[in-house]
Write a protein that holds these residues in place. Sequence first.
Motif, PDB file in Angstrom:
ATOM      1  N   ALA A 195       0.843  -1.187   0.000  1.00 55.31           N
ATOM      2  CA  ALA A 195       0.000   0.000   0.000  1.00 55.31           C
ATOM      3  C   ALA A 195       0.876   1.233   0.000  1.00 55.31           C
ATOM      4  CB  ALA A 195      -0.909  -0.016   1.231  1.00 55.31           C
ATOM      5  N   GLY A 196       0.316   2.321  -0.457  1.00 52.09           N
ATOM      6  CA  GLY A 196       1.068   3.576  -0.401  1.00 52.09           C
ATOM      7  C   GLY A 196       1.884   3.795  -1.646  1.00 52.09           C
ATOM      8  N   ALA A 197       3.102   4.309  -1.468  1.00 52.54           N
ATOM      9  CA  ALA A 197       3.936   4.732  -2.584  1.00 52.54           C
ATOM     10  C   ALA A 197       4.330   3.556  -3.471  1.00 52.54           C
ATOM     11  CB  ALA A 197       5.183   5.431  -2.057  1.00 52.54           C
ATOM     12  N   SER A 198       4.486   3.828  -4.762  1.00 52.62           N
ATOM     13  CA  SER A 198       4.935   2.825  -5.718  1.00 52.62           C
ATOM     14  C   SER A 198       6.425   2.565  -5.521  1.00 52.62           C
ATOM     15  CB  SER A 198       4.696   3.328  -7.141  1.00 52.62           C
ATOM     16  OG  SER A 198       5.563   4.418  -7.422  1.00 52.62           O
ATOM     17  N   PRO A 199       6.950   1.444  -6.061  1.00 54.12           N
ATOM     18  CA  PRO A 199       8.392   1.179  -5.934  1.00 54.12           C
ATOM     19  C   PRO A 199       9.252   2.324  -6.453  1.00 54.12           C
ATOM     20  CG  PRO A 199       7.271  -0.801  -6.653  1.00 54.12           C
ATOM     21  CD  PRO A 199       6.236   0.288  -6.647  1.00 54.12           C
ATOM     22  N   ARG A 200       8.875   2.915  -7.579  1.00 57.09           N
ATOM     23  CA  ARG A 200       9.682   4.019  -8.113  1.00 57.09           C
ATOM     24  C   ARG A 200       9.651   5.230  -7.182  1.00 57.09           C
ATOM     25  NH1 ARG A 200      12.389   5.187 -12.609  1.00 57.09           N
ATOM     26  NH2 ARG A 200      11.799   3.161 -13.481  1.00 57.09           N
ATOM     27  N   GLU A 201       8.496   5.486  -6.583  1.00 57.76           N
ATOM     28  CA  GLU A 201       8.409   6.601  -5.641  1.00 57.76           C
ATOM     29  C   GLU A 201       9.263   6.338  -4.408  1.00 57.76           C
ATOM     30  OE1 GLU A 201       3.924   8.361  -6.526  1.00 57.76           O
ATOM     31  OE2 GLU A 201       4.173   6.580  -5.240  1.00 57.76           O
ATOM     32  N   ARG A 202       9.283   5.082  -3.965  1.00 58.31           N
ATOM     33  CA  ARG A 202      10.086   4.762  -2.791  1.00 58.31           C
ATOM     34  C   ARG A 202      11.574   4.841  -3.118  1.00 58.31           C
ATOM     35  NH1 ARG A 202       7.316  -0.400   0.132  1.00 58.31           N
ATOM     36  NH2 ARG A 202       8.720   0.248   1.816  1.00 58.31           N
ATOM     37  N   LEU A 203      11.954   4.414  -4.319  1.00 58.47           N
ATOM     38  CA  LEU A 203      13.346   4.573  -4.737  1.00 58.47           C
ATOM     39  C   LEU A 203      13.706   6.053  -4.832  1.00 58.47           C
ATOM     40  CD1 LEU A 203      13.825   1.892  -7.553  1.00 58.47           C
ATOM     41  CD2 LEU A 203      14.624   1.776  -5.190  1.00 58.47           C
ATOM     42  N   ALA A 204      12.746   6.857  -5.294  1.00 62.38           N
ATOM     43  CA  ALA A 204      13.011   8.291  -5.440  1.00 62.38           C
ATOM     44  C   ALA A 204      13.297   8.946  -4.094  1.00 62.38           C
ATOM     45  CB  ALA A 204      11.831   8.969  -6.128  1.00 62.38           C
ATOM     46  N   GLU A 205      12.692   8.441  -3.022  1.00 64.38           N
ATOM     47  CA  GLU A 205      12.977   8.983  -1.691  1.00 64.38           C
ATOM     48  C   GLU A 205      14.442   8.746  -1.339  1.00 64.38           C
ATOM     49  OE1 GLU A 205      10.242   7.197   1.010  1.00 64.38           O
ATOM     50  OE2 GLU A 205       8.463   8.085   0.062  1.00 64.38           O
ATOM     51  N   HIS A 206      14.927   7.532  -1.623  1.00 63.43           N
ATOM     52  CA  HIS A 206      16.345   7.246  -1.397  1.00 63.43           C
ATOM     53  C   HIS A 206      17.221   8.132  -2.285  1.00 63.43           C
ATOM     54  CE1 HIS A 206      15.722   4.080   1.388  1.00 63.43           C
ATOM     55  NE2 HIS A 206      15.404   3.126   0.529  1.00 63.43           N
ATOM     56  N   ALA A 207      16.806   8.278  -3.540  1.00 66.96           N
ATOM     57  CA  ALA A 207      17.592   9.066  -4.483  1.00 66.96           C
ATOM     58  C   ALA A 207      17.715  10.510  -4.011  1.00 66.96           C
ATOM     59  CB  ALA A 207      16.959   9.016  -5.870  1.00 66.96           C
ATOM     60  N   ASN A 208      16.655  11.035  -3.439  1.00 66.46           N
ATOM     61  CA  ASN A 208      16.695  12.414  -2.947  1.00 66.46           C
ATOM     62  C   ASN A 208      17.761  12.581  -1.863  1.00 66.46           C
ATOM     63  OD1 ASN A 208      15.489  15.163  -2.778  1.00 66.46           O
ATOM     64  ND2 ASN A 208      15.005  14.481  -0.691  1.00 66.46           N
ATOM     65  N   THR A 209      17.855  11.576  -0.976  1.00 65.08           N
ATOM     66  CA  THR A 209      18.889  11.612   0.065  1.00 65.08           C
ATOM     67  C   THR A 209      20.280  11.631  -0.550  1.00 65.08           C
ATOM     68  OG1 THR A 209      17.472  10.428   1.642  1.00 65.08           O
ATOM     69  CG2 THR A 209      19.843  10.378   2.051  1.00 65.08           C
ATOM     70  N   LEU A 210      20.511  10.761  -1.541  1.00 66.86           N
ATOM     71  CA  LEU A 210      21.832  10.675  -2.150  1.00 66.86           C
ATOM     72  C   LEU A 210      22.173  11.934  -2.943  1.00 66.86           C
ATOM     73  CD1 LEU A 210      21.889   6.961  -3.382  1.00 66.86           C
ATOM     74  CD2 LEU A 210      22.662   7.900  -1.200  1.00 66.86           C
ATOM     75  N   GLU A 211      21.193  12.463  -3.642  1.00 69.27           N
ATOM     76  CA  GLU A 211      21.467  13.656  -4.451  1.00 69.27           C
ATOM     77  C   GLU A 211      21.766  14.861  -3.565  1.00 69.27           C
ATOM     78  OE1 GLU A 211      18.042  13.654  -6.932  1.00 69.27           O
ATOM     79  OE2 GLU A 211      18.908  12.204  -8.350  1.00 69.27           O
ATOM     80  N   ASN A 212      21.172  14.890  -2.374  1.00 70.33           N
ATOM     81  CA  ASN A 212      21.523  15.961  -1.430  1.00 70.33           C
ATOM     82  C   ASN A 212      22.970  15.852  -0.970  1.00 70.33           C
ATOM     83  OD1 ASN A 212      19.008  17.193  -1.500  1.00 70.33           O
ATOM     84  ND2 ASN A 212      18.211  16.040   0.240  1.00 70.33           N
ATOM     85  N   TRP A 213      23.546  14.665  -1.088  1.00 76.46           N
ATOM     86  CA  TRP A 213      24.962  14.458  -0.763  1.00 76.46           C
ATOM     87  C   TRP A 213      25.846  14.636  -1.990  1.00 76.46           C
ATOM     88  CZ3 TRP A 213      23.664   9.424   2.325  1.00 76.46           C
ATOM     89  CH2 TRP A 213      23.283   9.772   3.628  1.00 76.46           C
ATOM     90  N   GLY A 214      25.279  15.034  -3.118  1.00 78.79           N
ATOM     91  CA  GLY A 214      26.056  15.246  -4.327  1.00 78.79           C
ATOM     92  C   GLY A 214      26.334  13.990  -5.119  1.00 78.79           C
ATOM     93  N   GLU A 220      16.067   2.051 -11.215  1.00 71.25           N
ATOM     94  CA  GLU A 220      15.672   0.919 -12.043  1.00 71.25           C
ATOM     95  C   GLU A 220      14.612   0.114 -11.299  1.00 71.25           C
ATOM     96  OE1 GLU A 220      16.532  -0.203 -15.017  1.00 71.25           O
ATOM     97  OE2 GLU A 220      18.197   1.124 -15.548  1.00 71.25           O
ATOM     98  N   VAL A 221      13.461  -0.107 -11.923  1.00 72.49           N
ATOM     99  CA  VAL A 221      12.442  -1.006 -11.384  1.00 72.49           C
ATOM    100  C   VAL A 221      12.293  -2.144 -12.381  1.00 72.49           C
ATOM    101  CG1 VAL A 221      10.049  -1.297 -10.684  1.00 72.49           C
ATOM    102  CG2 VAL A 221      11.241   0.847 -10.172  1.00 72.49           C
ATOM    103  N   ARG A 222      12.541  -3.348 -11.936  1.00 69.16           N
ATOM    104  CA  ARG A 222      12.527  -4.518 -12.818  1.00 69.16           C
ATOM    105  C   ARG A 222      11.502  -5.541 -12.333  1.00 69.16           C
ATOM    106  NH1 ARG A 222      17.215  -5.119 -16.242  1.00 69.16           N
ATOM    107  NH2 ARG A 222      18.052  -3.017 -16.524  1.00 69.16           N
ATOM    108  N   HIS A 223      11.166  -6.487 -13.224  1.00 67.80           N
ATOM    109  CA  HIS A 223      10.292  -7.604 -12.881  1.00 67.80           C
ATOM    110  C   HIS A 223      11.001  -8.892 -13.291  1.00 67.80           C
ATOM    111  CE1 HIS A 223       7.481  -4.232 -12.981  1.00 67.80           C
ATOM    112  NE2 HIS A 223       6.680  -4.957 -12.213  1.00 67.80           N
TER     113      HIS A 223
END
Length: 281
Positions: A195-214, A220-223
Amino acid sequence: MRALCATDLSAASKAAIENEACLRCLRRVGVDTIHLVTVVPANVHSGMPGVNFEERRRRGLDRYRAVIENAGFDVEAHVVRGTPYRRINGIAETVHADLSVVSSRGQSPLENRIIGSTARNLARTTVVPLLVNRVERATAEPEVLRERLFRRVLFATDFSENADRAFDAFSYLRHATEEATLVHVRSPKDTDVDAGASPRERLAEHANTLENWGIETQLEVRHGDPADEVLAVEAEVTPSTVLVGSKGRSRVRRLLLGSVSEEIVARATGNVLLVPPPRAV
């Protein structure tokens, strides 16, 4: 940070431990002390005529010690006897290591799923994050395959608690990481829908953290089969290291040979950083 470097004094171990670029990467992520460990197997008898295995191993560690001290690290050497993976885990706990490092030769066509027994057993049982440093095989003077250990990281997640714990390793890896690829694989066996955020949205949360660190980040979302798909992404983006938690969601899978993390450790082309769950108290 304290790192434990396990060695059997082979050419592969020498290549991994004495590589200047690898040592610089360890310095960049905060390692300042290295514990060199070599284990004399319990079935090798010290009383064999003309052979002093402990002394031979100690002289070998002294050669490594000089190289590592010249690179700016404090070094402690341990020559012990017993079952290698058990003694390595025991010393890692005793010295409060933050990271264990073990070298493993790369694949050959005839050994597609085989790694050294010590590396394999450590992948199953490690008590601290384990870096499997991949080294060339079938050569007398091997080189490490990915010198800049953490420059390009592939992070694989199933959004489990331990995958989140593995992601936390970026808190120190970020000092050496320039690029990251975040991948989630939905297996055909997964019947539940989060429920809630899609896998890509959840990955994007992690990506935001990393991009704030430069850190430059892609998603990638795979099946398909998780291990196969993660390794397919590795082949496409050629990261320095694959970062993965050693246990996923399945309570049964953690007890079985051939778990996703073990498959990745065994079959990855480059290095693998395996983060275990906290030990039960």
